[in-house]
Enzyme design. Structure first.
Site, PDB file in Angstrom:
ATOM      1  N   LYS A 102      34.345  -0.774 -52.668  1.00  0.00           N
ATOM      2  CA  LYS A 102      34.946  -0.008 -51.577  1.00  0.00           C
ATOM      3  C   LYS A 102      35.878  -0.904 -50.765  1.00  0.00           C
ATOM      4  O   LYS A 102      35.841  -2.131 -50.868  1.00  0.00           O
ATOM      5  CB  LYS A 102      33.862   0.578 -50.678  1.00  0.00           C
ATOM      6  CG  LYS A 102      32.979  -0.466 -50.001  1.00  0.00           C
ATOM      7  CD  LYS A 102      31.924   0.183 -49.138  1.00  0.00           C
ATOM      8  CE  LYS A 102      31.064  -0.880 -48.433  1.00  0.00           C
ATOM      9  NZ  LYS A 102      30.089  -0.286 -47.509  1.00  0.00           N
TER      10      LYS A 102
ATOM     11  N   TYR B  34      55.820 -16.132 -27.950  1.00  0.00           N
ATOM     12  CA  TYR B  34      55.843 -15.048 -26.983  1.00  0.00           C
ATOM     13  C   TYR B  34      55.065 -15.408 -25.717  1.00  0.00           C
ATOM     14  O   TYR B  34      54.034 -16.095 -25.776  1.00  0.00           O
ATOM     15  CB  TYR B  34      55.227 -13.780 -27.596  1.00  0.00           C
ATOM     16  CG  TYR B  34      56.158 -13.029 -28.519  1.00  0.00           C
ATOM     17  CD1 TYR B  34      57.408 -12.593 -28.088  1.00  0.00           C
ATOM     18  CD2 TYR B  34      55.775 -12.731 -29.820  1.00  0.00           C
ATOM     19  CE1 TYR B  34      58.251 -11.890 -28.931  1.00  0.00           C
ATOM     20  CE2 TYR B  34      56.609 -12.024 -30.676  1.00  0.00           C
ATOM     21  CZ  TYR B  34      57.841 -11.608 -30.220  1.00  0.00           C
ATOM     22  OH  TYR B  34      58.675 -10.917 -31.057  1.00  0.00           O
TER      23      TYR B  34
END
Length: 822
Positions: A492, A717
């Site tokens: 999965k 940033y």
């Protein structure tokens, strides 16, 4: 090989039933790799992981194999009237006995190589250095075990002039067996390290055990800088064996290393051999390559002696590609990159790997001239053509003058080119689509350019997925369970980030019993890509039941509502005996039937013939934590009670399973009929297995740019990072859109580069990250590991306060996956 079945029976002094005159040209222990109608003896080995006897009937009916070496005849052996069964007590010992006999039929020199590391490199380099002068047979890949060595020896034939055989061990007693099979004339003991140390009391004990390989040799080459090796050889071997030691510190050694000078990417090595100075160079600068090259040089000095001819060969020696790479290609193709050599045995291995790729119906092989076969051209190209035909190759592309000469041997629709350049200039490769493409060639043909042409381009961050490690981990868990216990493998969430189809195909090939996905769409994708084994869907969604029916996916049923919806879909579609898995809630309190619902569940299921229960299972909440062991035991006890009530209500067999990866290790008495293997399969285990499992995935990127930043300047940033001194920084093409968590920013996270950890500085950006490389020797283009062998994913997870599951599953689909086998 060139035997008949009565020869094998005579060698083994074994009973034989059936045709004594079946011709045998080879031996196989793997039912999956047997070629239809090939004159092969199948050896049915029994291991703690599998039993080859299970595959005899399918080999007889589907592969047309007629000769079998067994420890017990199958119950229906009389129905196989034209087969031959050679019966012996232990088929592994029998395989080894056949190899011993086969070895003694040949009198050309045999070189045996052992050591903790470098065996395969030394073997492949010696082959490269000598194959111009001699016909050489060598161990395929790393076939150096109790099974691999006999299979290697059985490749010896009259045409050969030298054999080079690897030998590896993991416990006391094994080397004596291998030595009796190889019976070497020459030996190389590469080095001694910690690998496989768990079954030895000390390094010296392991050194002694490895030394037993060389009891019959005339010459033995080793590095006396390893004190345990030097001591062991001195104590074990008799005085008639000539010990040839080399050293970087002992001037009295047979060969003394005077200097190792690095110039760019080249190392110049100067040696003193019995008072003579010798210099040669190699295109490598790492310590391991230098050690391996010196082993080769010393062997050649005493085996051949004409060192002048080897100088240019050493200068041009190639790195040994130890793996097959699986890459995404253009036009929905999958590319298998195996461009480092081309011989018949490695071609068979590559084709076997190709057949595992079930996501494509079409198979294309691009193959160069085979320059290292040792067989007459008319024979080897006929054998290649027969192999291509038997493996149902959709399109064969041959490149090279010999391929052109013998193109009449191949299927009519095959394509042929005189050179790699001609193929690249032709437009036919543009027609490659929806296929798995094997690109395999001798180095001289430079097939790397073909791979580059066919490969789908992407950005420089990749996730390498080691399929060999995946199967190593699978086999570790298989060794902990009973032979009859089945395995359900969890694939999965894109197989925990590793890739769905590629992982599922590999697990299907290695005969895992079940796959499990989270949602129906995941199972549908696997079915559409050719995965045919049973698939359980753990979270079937409302509205997906028709897909479950259409694609033969088996849903988990966890409450009365999901059961009612499924029954409605089955009745509408007039489907009967549809397989389901019943989930019980024993304390996890997520999904599952509770104890008071069991009676009504049994009543509903008893009144319908639309459903068949395949298994009943539950989910352990804390099997990896010792502090919750009493709770785990209570879960197992409740599961036993609840599941037994269901089993007793139906007159057909129903499987039970509750153990996950940690449970397999810590609560092995609760195996029931099947276990579910999840995170452990991908290399993340408990304290019990942390050193026994191998990492499967490695997230890597590379340095885009290097800059010098002055003190006081800001970085990234929000100007969150300020240089406190003049510093060197590197920019990496990976960000949070690739799965590199923003929590790694501003000094919390780090990456692994050139043997050093480099901290992340400033904020992690969407597509880029900045690291400090102050005091680290790094340049643009260098590889950077985000997690992998150098920086385990568990450590990365701990550093940012999460779990490995999240790290693995967060790797973005835009990150290219490269699959490979060692």
């Amino acid at each position: 090989m060139n035997y008949v079945t009565s020869d094998i029976a005579a060698i083994l002094n074994a009973a034989i039933v059936g045709d004594p005159n079946i011709l045998l040209h080879g031996i196989s222990i793997d039912s999956r790799s047997v070629i239809v109608n090939e004159p092969t003896l199948f050896v049915a080995l029994k291991t703690n992981k599998n039993d080859g006897h299970r595959f005899i009937k399918s080999l007889y009916t589907e592969k047309k194999i007629r000769a079998f070496l067994v420890s017990q005849k199958p119950d229906d052996w009389e129905t196989m009237s034209d087969a031959c069964f050679i019966q012996t007590n232990d088929t592994l010992i029998a395989l080894q006995t056949i190899a011993k006999y086969h070895r003694l039929q040949y009198h050309f020199p045999v070189l045996a190589i052992t050591g903790s590391n470098g065996k395969t490199i030394v073997k492949e380099w010696l082959f490269e250095l000598l194959h111009v002068d001699k016909e050489i047979v060598r161990s395929p890949k790393s076939y150096n075990s109790q099974i691999g060595v006999p299979l290697s020896i059985l490749n010896m034939s009259d045409k050969h002039e030298l054999a080079i055989i690897e030998a590896g061990i993991s416990k006391v007693g094994e080397m004596t067996v291998l030595s009796s099979i190889i019976h070497p004339d020459y030996g190389i003991y590469t080095n001694l390290g910690d690998s496989h140390q768990e079954n030895f009391d000390s390094l010296y004990q392991k050194a002694l055990e490895k030394s037993k390989l060389f009891l019959t040799v005339k010459y033995l080459i080793y590095c006396s800088d390893y004190p345990e090796v030097h001591k062991a050889l001195s104590n074990v071997l008799n005085k008639n064996i000539k010990l040839i030691n080399w050293s970087t510190s002992d001037k009295d050694a047979s060969v003394f290393v005077l200097s190792k000078k690095v110039q760019g990417n080249v190392t110049i090595i100067t040696l003193n051999c019995n008072g003579e100075l010798h210099t040669f160079s190699i295109p490598f600068i790492d310590a391991a390559s230098i050690e391996n090259a010196i082993h080769c040089w010393v062997f050649l000095k005493y085996f051949d002696g004409d060192m002048l001819k080897f100088i240019p060969r050493f200068e041009n020696i190639h790195s040994v590609a130890m793996r097959l790479e699986l890459k995404n290609g253009r036009n929905n193709c999958t590319i298998i990159n195996d461009t480092y050599n081309s011989d018949f045995n490695s071609l068979k291995i590559a084709l076997q790997f190709m057949l595992q790729q079930v996501q494509h119906e079409n198979r294309i092989v691009v193959l160069s001239d085979m320059l290292q076969s040792g067989k007459p051209h008319e024979i080897i190209y006929k054998e290649i053509a027969e192999l291509v035909i038997h493996q149902n190759i959709s399109l064969f592309v041959g490149i090279g003058p010999n391929m052109m000469k013998f193109k009449h041997c191949f299927p009519k629709k095959s394509l042929f080119f005189i050179s790699t350049e001609d193929f690249l200039a032709d437009a036919s490769h543009r027609l490659f689509s929806n296929a798995v493409v094997l690109v395999k060639g001798s180095r001289n043909f430079k097939f790397e350019s073909i791979v580059d042409l066919l490969e789908q381009k992407s950005h420089r961050t990749i996730l390498e997925v080691n399929l060999t490690s995946l199967i190593h981990n699978l086999n570790y868990y298989r060794s902990l369970i009973k032979p009859q216990t089945k395995v359900m493998a969890m694939v999965k969430a894109f197989s925990y980030g590793s890739g769905s189809v590629e992982i599922a195909s590999e697990l299907q090939y290695h005969k895992v019993d079940y796959l499990a996905v989270a949602f129906a769409d995941e199972g549908v994708h696997l079915r559409q890509k050719g995965v045919s084994m049973p698939i359980a869907v753990m979270n079937p969604e409302e509205g997906a039941y028709n897909l479950l029916i259409e694609y033969q996916l088996e849903p988990e049923i966890y409450n009365l509502n999901t059961l009612s919806l499924l029954l409605h879909a089955l009745k509408t579609s007039k489907v009967y005996h549809f397989p389901i898995h019943i989930k019980l809630d024993t304390g996890m309190h997520r999904l599952g039937f509770q104890e008071e619902e069991i009676d009504l569940l049994i009543q509903i299921l008893s009144e319908t013939d639309h459903i068949k229960i395949i298994s009943v299972f539950s989910h352990l909440a804390a099997s990896d934590e010792a502090r919750h062991d009493e709770f785990t035991k209570s879960q197992i006890s409740l599961f036993e009670k609840m599941s037994k009530k269901i089993l007793n209500s139906f007159n057909y067999p129903i499987m039970r399973h509750i153990l996950n990866s940690a449970g397999i290790e810590r609560f092995s008495n609760a195996q029931f009929d099947m276990v579910r293997l999840g995170i452990g399969l991908y290399g993340v285990g408990t304290e019990l297995s942390s050193t026994l499992l191998l990492p499967v995935s490695s997230l890597k990127t590379s340095i885009l740019q290097v800059k010098r930043i002055m003190r006081g300047e800001t970085i990234g940033y929000s100007r969150n990072a300020i240089a406190v001194e003049d510093t060197n920084i590197a920019i990496l093409p990976i960000g949070y859109a690739d799965g590199f968590n923003r929590k790694n920013g501003n000094g919390t996270g780090k990456v692994f580069i050139n043997g050093n950890f480099a901290p992340v500085i400033g904020n992690v950006c969407m597509d880029m990250t900045i690291i400090s490389i102050q005091n680290i020797d790094a340049k643009e283009g260098d590889t950077v590991e985000i997690f992998g062998t150098g920086y385990p994913v568990t450590e990365l997870a701990n550093s940012i306060g999460t779990i490995p599951y999240e790290i693995l599953t967060a790797v973005s689909p835009r990150v290219k996956r490269i699959y490979y086998k060692d």
